[in-house]
Design a protein around this motif. Structure first.
Motif, PDB file in Angstrom:
ATOM      1  N   ARG A  41      53.350  40.064  36.554  1.00  0.00           N
ATOM      2  CA  ARG A  41      53.794  40.607  35.378  1.00  0.00           C
ATOM      3  C   ARG A  41      52.571  41.199  34.316  1.00  0.00           C
ATOM      4  O   ARG A  41      52.867  41.882  33.427  1.00  0.00           O
ATOM      5  N   ASN A  42      51.377  40.657  34.880  1.00  0.00           N
ATOM      6  CA  ASN A  42      50.355  41.171  34.130  1.00  0.00           C
ATOM      7  C   ASN A  42      49.191  41.932  34.878  1.00  0.00           C
ATOM      8  O   ASN A  42      48.182  41.988  34.533  1.00  0.00           O
ATOM      9  N   TRP A  43      49.761  42.314  35.963  1.00  0.00           N
ATOM     10  CA  TRP A  43      48.779  43.340  37.023  1.00  0.00           C
ATOM     11  C   TRP A  43      49.580  44.409  36.983  1.00  0.00           C
ATOM     12  O   TRP A  43      50.889  44.695  36.775  1.00  0.00           O
ATOM     13  N   LEU A  44      48.814  45.585  36.937  1.00  0.00           N
ATOM     14  CA  LEU A  44      49.287  46.912  37.078  1.00  0.00           C
ATOM     15  C   LEU A  44      48.680  47.496  38.540  1.00  0.00           C
ATOM     16  O   LEU A  44      47.777  47.075  39.166  1.00  0.00           O
ATOM     17  N   VAL A  45      49.444  48.271  39.027  1.00  0.00           N
ATOM     18  CA  VAL A  45      48.950  48.870  40.492  1.00  0.00           C
ATOM     19  C   VAL A  45      49.422  50.232  40.131  1.00  0.00           C
ATOM     20  O   VAL A  45      50.399  50.972  39.697  1.00  0.00           O
ATOM     21  N   ASP A  46      48.230  51.096  40.690  1.00  0.00           N
ATOM     22  CA  ASP A  46      48.211  52.529  40.598  1.00  0.00           C
ATOM     23  C   ASP A  46      47.472  53.214  41.866  1.00  0.00           C
ATOM     24  O   ASP A  46      46.392  52.936  42.065  1.00  0.00           O
ATOM     25  N   ASP A  47      48.316  53.821  42.688  1.00  0.00           N
ATOM     26  CA  ASP A  47      47.971  54.363  44.047  1.00  0.00           C
ATOM     27  C   ASP A  47      47.203  53.051  44.646  1.00  0.00           C
ATOM     28  O   ASP A  47      46.253  53.358  45.286  1.00  0.00           O
ATOM     29  N   GLY A  48      47.840  52.097  44.625  1.00  0.00           N
ATOM     30  CA  GLY A  48      47.239  50.857  45.673  1.00  0.00           C
ATOM     31  C   GLY A  48      46.141  50.220  44.907  1.00  0.00           C
ATOM     32  O   GLY A  48      45.780  48.896  45.414  1.00  0.00           O
ATOM     33  N   THR A  49      45.740  50.535  43.785  1.00  0.00           N
ATOM     34  CA  THR A  49      44.582  49.835  42.879  1.00  0.00           C
ATOM     35  C   THR A  49      45.380  49.079  41.835  1.00  0.00           C
ATOM     36  O   THR A  49      46.115  49.323  41.219  1.00  0.00           O
ATOM     37  N   VAL A  50      44.825  47.791  41.762  1.00  0.00           N
ATOM     38  CA  VAL A  50      45.451  46.570  41.019  1.00  0.00           C
ATOM     39  C   VAL A  50      44.491  46.483  39.759  1.00  0.00           C
ATOM     40  O   VAL A  50      43.218  46.446  39.881  1.00  0.00           O
ATOM     41  N   ARG A  51      45.417  46.441  38.696  1.00  0.00           N
ATOM     42  CA  ARG A  51      44.352  46.140  37.542  1.00  0.00           C
ATOM     43  C   ARG A  51      44.973  45.126  36.574  1.00  0.00           C
ATOM     44  O   ARG A  51      46.150  44.844  36.576  1.00  0.00           O
ATOM     45  N   VAL A  52      44.336  44.482  35.485  1.00  0.00           N
ATOM     46  CA  VAL A  52      44.902  43.462  34.681  1.00  0.00           C
ATOM     47  C   VAL A  52      45.177  43.522  33.420  1.00  0.00           C
ATOM     48  O   VAL A  52      44.206  44.353  32.859  1.00  0.00           O
ATOM     49  N   ILE A  53      46.067  43.132  32.696  1.00  0.00           N
ATOM     50  CA  ILE A  53      46.494  43.457  31.477  1.00  0.00           C
ATOM     51  C   ILE A  53      46.592  42.101  30.670  1.00  0.00           C
ATOM     52  O   ILE A  53      46.928  40.875  31.387  1.00  0.00           O
ATOM     53  N   ASP A  54      46.611  42.065  29.362  1.00  0.00           N
ATOM     54  CA  ASP A  54      47.090  40.925  28.512  1.00  0.00           C
ATOM     55  C   ASP A  54      46.202  39.870  28.476  1.00  0.00           C
ATOM     56  O   ASP A  54      46.721  38.675  29.663  1.00  0.00           O
ATOM     57  N   PHE A  55      45.243  39.766  27.666  1.00  0.00           N
ATOM     58  CA  PHE A  55      44.531  38.514  27.881  1.00  0.00           C
ATOM     59  C   PHE A  55      44.650  37.589  26.538  1.00  0.00           C
ATOM     60  O   PHE A  55      43.872  36.795  26.133  1.00  0.00           O
ATOM     61  N   GLY A  56      45.910  37.673  26.021  1.00  0.00           N
ATOM     62  CA  GLY A  56      46.546  37.059  25.059  1.00  0.00           C
ATOM     63  C   GLY A  56      46.368  35.309  25.207  1.00  0.00           C
ATOM     64  O   GLY A  56      46.495  34.660  24.156  1.00  0.00           O
ATOM     65  N   ARG A  57      46.321  34.851  26.302  1.00  0.00           N
ATOM     66  CA  ARG A  57      46.117  33.276  26.669  1.00  0.00           C
ATOM     67  C   ARG A  57      44.829  33.029  27.129  1.00  0.00           C
ATOM     68  O   ARG A  57      44.265  31.945  27.619  1.00  0.00           O
ATOM     69  N   PHE A  58      43.685  34.026  26.814  1.00  0.00           N
ATOM     70  CA  PHE A  58      42.417  33.611  27.428  1.00  0.00           C
ATOM     71  C   PHE A  58      41.754  32.430  26.465  1.00  0.00           C
ATOM     72  O   PHE A  58      42.072  32.065  25.624  1.00  0.00           O
ATOM     73  N   ALA A  59      41.096  31.573  27.481  1.00  0.00           N
ATOM     74  CA  ALA A  59      40.511  30.447  26.992  1.00  0.00           C
ATOM     75  C   ALA A  59      39.491  29.968  28.265  1.00  0.00           C
ATOM     76  O   ALA A  59      39.799  30.337  29.103  1.00  0.00           O
ATOM     77  N   PHE A  60      38.569  28.952  27.797  1.00  0.00           N
ATOM     78  CA  PHE A  60      38.023  28.343  28.768  1.00  0.00           C
ATOM     79  C   PHE A  60      38.827  27.087  29.409  1.00  0.00           C
ATOM     80  O   PHE A  60      39.099  26.347  28.688  1.00  0.00           O
ATOM     81  N   ARG A  61      38.913  27.111  30.673  1.00  0.00           N
ATOM     82  CA  ARG A  61      39.751  26.051  31.275  1.00  0.00           C
ATOM     83  C   ARG A  61      39.317  25.993  32.729  1.00  0.00           C
ATOM     84  O   ARG A  61      38.634  26.704  33.195  1.00  0.00           O
ATOM     85  N   PRO A  62      39.673  24.947  33.244  1.00  0.00           N
ATOM     86  CA  PRO A  62      39.304  24.872  34.842  1.00  0.00           C
ATOM     87  C   PRO A  62      39.939  26.072  35.588  1.00  0.00           C
ATOM     88  O   PRO A  62      40.991  26.673  35.265  1.00  0.00           O
ATOM     89  N   ALA A  63      39.254  26.731  36.472  1.00  0.00           N
ATOM     90  CA  ALA A  63      39.391  27.609  37.220  1.00  0.00           C
ATOM     91  C   ALA A  63      40.825  27.600  38.037  1.00  0.00           C
ATOM     92  O   ALA A  63      41.589  28.581  37.745  1.00  0.00           O
ATOM     93  N   ALA A  64      41.301  26.438  38.305  1.00  0.00           N
ATOM     94  CA  ALA A  64      42.427  26.424  39.257  1.00  0.00           C
ATOM     95  C   ALA A  64      43.755  26.566  38.194  1.00  0.00           C
ATOM     96  O   ALA A  64      44.582  26.989  38.718  1.00  0.00           O
ATOM     97  N   SER A  65      43.719  26.350  36.786  1.00  0.00           N
ATOM     98  CA  SER A  65      44.623  26.551  35.959  1.00  0.00           C
ATOM     99  C   SER A  65      45.056  27.916  35.846  1.00  0.00           C
ATOM    100  O   SER A  65      46.420  28.057  35.819  1.00  0.00           O
ATOM    101  N   ASP A  66      44.381  29.091  36.384  1.00  0.00           N
ATOM    102  CA  ASP A  66      44.973  30.265  36.355  1.00  0.00           C
ATOM    103  C   ASP A  66      45.814  30.369  37.948  1.00  0.00           C
ATOM    104  O   ASP A  66      46.513  31.604  37.869  1.00  0.00           O
ATOM    105  N   LEU A  67      46.077  29.530  38.582  1.00  0.00           N
ATOM    106  CA  LEU A  67      46.749  29.737  39.777  1.00  0.00           C
ATOM    107  C   LEU A  67      48.080  28.987  39.681  1.00  0.00           C
ATOM    108  O   LEU A  67      49.025  29.027  40.537  1.00  0.00           O
ATOM    109  N   ALA A  68      48.237  28.296  38.478  1.00  0.00           N
ATOM    110  CA  ALA A  68      49.410  27.437  38.395  1.00  0.00           C
ATOM    111  C   ALA A  68      51.040  28.413  38.427  1.00  0.00           C
ATOM    112  O   ALA A  68      51.895  27.968  38.983  1.00  0.00           O
ATOM    113  N   ARG A  69      50.874  29.436  37.787  1.00  0.00           N
ATOM    114  CA  ARG A  69      52.158  30.360  37.818  1.00  0.00           C
ATOM    115  C   ARG A  69      52.476  31.159  39.160  1.00  0.00           C
ATOM    116  O   ARG A  69      53.663  31.111  39.481  1.00  0.00           O
TER     117      ARG A  69
END
Length: 283
Positions: free
Chosen positions: A187-215
């Motif tokens: 829900r925070n990725w866009l796709v345009d003609d096969g290219t993926v882009r990212v949006i919404d950094f409203g929860r940005f913070a320094f955390r362990p890398a694996a935390s971004d995989l939870a959802r």
């Protein structure tokens, strides 16, 4: 005469935007109903932009400004994240360049491995920006999860007690943290003609890398393991540390169930209860 009224923006925010954009016209309101953030697609004589703003208690706009000021430059340079054009932390408002594409969530791209290869690569580029050692991250994350359980929720008594015991017993040792997105999912990725882009950094913070995989692990990967494999092909390996991952999953589950109950999202709350049961089964 320009008819700009700012949509759901507060009056001072609408005035701030009007003073900075050339003949702004509201095209669409892209806001999520469960959030106090306002997201507007605005057209100007210089092109389309995204205006994001928050209410008095909103802390996501400040996080997103910080992300764009300090950490997203490599993604912006290749067109995979939006450029920050202007912002005001005091007004809790920002203007971003408009990115082409549609949300991945709900499209065929959500189930396509190539989407996850690209998403994995983009996340690795963000995570590789810096590493730090954080001596208190785990303790504070456990405290936040306990605070959720202290609030209003519908987690059953036995599960809540089990979760409390796990959280209180955790040694919470120092961990390596990196710049994280905080809500890395379709829900925070866009796709345009096969290219993926990212949006919404409203929860940005320094955390362990694996935390971004939870959802992803609780949603898309759970139903299709090939998407998980594709993601790690793009990311370049799996950053999860088993004992820390179990804690990440439990805390994410608690936050999901409790937050969803408080905002009245029953479907997401049900997912949170499932996540809690599955997380606790690992202890």
């Amino acid at each position: 005469m320009n008819s700009w009224h700012g949509g759901r923006l507060q009056r001072s925010q609408a005035a701030w935007v009007h003073a900075r954009l050339s003949e702004p016209t509201l095209i669409d309101d892209l806001s999520w109903d469960s959030s106090d953030s306002v997201v507007l697609h605005v057209r100007t004589t210089d092109g389309d932009v995204i205006v994001k703003a928050g209410g008095p208690a909103n802390h996501h706009i400040g996080r997103e400004i910080s992300a764009h000021v300090g950490w997203t430059a490599p993604l912006e340079a290749t067109g995979h994240a939006a450029r920050l054009l202007d912002s005001s932390a005091d007004e809790r408002v920002m203007v971003l360049a408009h990115l082409p594409g549609e949300l991945v969530e709900g499209t065929d791209a959500e189930g396509h491995p190539s989407t996850y290869v690209q998403a994995g690569n983009l996340l690795r580029r963000l995570h590789d920006r810096e590493q730090r050692t954080d001596a208190v991250y785990e303790r504070r994350a456990n405290e936040r999860a306990l605070a959720w359980l202290d609030g209003t929720h519908r987690v059953d008594r036995a599960s809540a007690a089990h979760a409390r015991g796990v959280l209180l017993a955790d040694p919470a040792a120092p961990v390596t943290v990196v710049p994280t997105h905080g809500d890395w999912q379709p829900r925070n990725w866009l796709v345009d003609d096969g290219t993926v882009r990212v949006i919404d950094f409203g929860r940005f913070a320094f955390r362990p890398a694996a935390s971004d995989l939870a959802r992803l692990a609780a949603q898309q990967w759970r139903d299709d393991p090939t998407l998980e494999a594709a993601f790690f092909t793009g990311y370049g390996g799996d950053p999860r540390i088993p004992d820390r991952w179990r804690m990440d999953a439990l805390r994410e589950a608690i936050g999901t169930a409790c937050w969803a109950f408080q905002v009245g999202d029953e479907a997401f709350e049900a997912q949170g209860h499932r996540m809690i049961a599955e997380a606790l089964a690992a202890f």
